[in-house]
Design an enzyme around this catalytic site. Structure first.
Site, PDB file in Angstrom:
ATOM      1  CG  HIS A 102      -1.964   1.030   1.192  1.00 32.95           C
ATOM      2  ND1 HIS A 102      -1.706   2.344   1.507  1.00 32.95           N
ATOM      3  CD2 HIS A 102      -3.264   0.971   0.839  1.00 32.95           C
ATOM      4  CE1 HIS A 102      -2.819   3.041   1.354  1.00 32.95           C
ATOM      5  NE2 HIS A 102      -3.782   2.233   0.956  1.00 32.95           N
ATOM      6  CD  GLU A 172      -5.319   1.706  -2.943  1.00 32.98           C
ATOM      7  OE1 GLU A 172      -6.506   1.747  -2.604  1.00 32.98           O
ATOM      8  OE2 GLU A 172      -4.390   1.774  -2.127  1.00 32.98           O
TER       9      GLU A 172
HETATM   10  P1  PGA Z   1      -9.596   6.029   0.756  1.00 32.34           P
HETATM   11  O1  PGA Z   1      -8.373   5.011   0.939  1.00 32.34           O
HETATM   12  O2  PGA Z   1     -10.708   5.260   0.121  1.00 32.34           O
HETATM   13  O3  PGA Z   1      -9.917   6.491   2.126  1.00 32.34           O
HETATM   14  O4  PGA Z   1      -9.109   7.124  -0.138  1.00 32.34           O
HETATM   15  C1  PGA Z   1      -8.063   4.060  -0.032  1.00 32.34           C
HETATM   16  C2  PGA Z   1      -6.824   3.304   0.338  1.00 32.34           C
HETATM   17  O5  PGA Z   1      -5.887   3.917   0.865  1.00 32.34           O
HETATM   18  O6  PGA Z   1      -6.741   2.074   0.148  1.00 32.34           O
END
Ligand code: PGA
Length: 279
Positions: A102, A172
């Protein structure tokens, strides 16, 4: 074509809730989990759901239809590594998924090489690795595309063609995560990126690359999930904050389920249009 492939390969979208460093107590975690299990019932036949609580809570949650994942695993597997938690430990507590790489962990110094080791360990333990990739910012020249390629190449560097079905790529973009205005990527830009990632996965893994699901994370909400799923070319989501309350998570389930319905309707329309037969 993309639309049809998307439907063929992902009969059910996958939604993975990332609880991050919340909630504070086990009781709250239990309550939250049961609340999510309850709202999920209605969507069970159309959506696969996972939540990733902090590792400390995993063994105490009574596993129901919503699968449990962990947010990270240790690079190490055993020995004198104070404070570390291994993939096999969380697996033995009931986790079946693990987020790996992540951006919030990469920001703490996790490199692609470390991510690759962790992915290999997660897969070896029999869990599904949700491998996060994403650029910090987008530049006019398109260098961010190279960043994505390099992250995928290195982070999946220890995954074999035979193991690809145990890996999910979570796109992401860092600039879309945790936004206070909740503005995610546009579905158009997401679609472009999904095509780009798919093409690259095929380049690396051949046709086996088709088996890797691509999901999206970064300010996913009940408001944008319909459009992102319908037009974004992805197979699911990795919401953070929206998965912290049963009601907001339900909103994401519901919007995604609507999009699935719409996609099915459209694909029926496509198959109905047959070329005229020659006499
Ligand atoms: P968020 O986080 O939906 O709060 O933007 C997503 C993530 O970090 O996986």
């Amino acid at each position: 074509m993309i639309l049809q492939n998307h439907m063929k390969k992902t009969p059910k979208p996958l939604i993975v809730g990332n609880w991050k460093l919340t909630p504070n107590t086990l009781n709250e975690a239990k309550e939250r989990y049961l609340g999510i299990v309850k709202v999920y019932k209605k969507f069970k036949s159309v959506i696969d759901a996972v939540v990733c609580p902090p590792a400390t809570f995993i063994s105490s949650l009574k596993k129901k239809d919503v699968a449990i994942g962990t947010q990270n695993v240790s690079f190490w597997t055993t020995g004198s590594k104070t404070g570390e938690i291994s993939a096999s430990m969380v697996k033995s507590c009931g986790a079946t998924y693990s987020i790996v790489g992540h951006s919030e962990r990469r920001a703490m110094g996790e490199t692609d090489e470390v991510v690759a080791e962790k992915v290999a360990e997660v897969v070896k333990c029999g869990m599904i690795a949700v491998v996060c990739v994403g650029e910090a910012e987008r530049d006019e020249e398109g260098n961010y595309l190279e960043i994505i390629k390099s992250q995928i190449k290195k982070s999946l560097g220890r995954v074999s063609k035979q193991e690809v079905h145990k890996v999910i790529v979570a796109y992401e973009p860092v600039w879309a995560i945790g936004r206070t205005d909740n503005v995610a990527i546009t579905s158009h830009d997401l679609h472009q990126m999904a095509i780009f990632i798919r093409k690259y996965l095929k380049e690396v893994f051949g046709i086996a690359g088709d088996l890797i699901r691509i999901i999206y994370g970064g300010s996913v909400t009940a408001e944008n999930a319909f459009d992102l799923y319908l037009n974004g070319g992805v197979s699911g989501f990795l919401p953070g904050r929206s998965s912290w309350e049963a009601e907001t998570f339900k909103g994401v389930f519901s919007a995604t389920a609507e999009a699935v319905k719409e996609l099915k309707k459209r694909s029926r329309q496509v198959t109905k249009v047959k070329p005229p037969r020659r006499k």
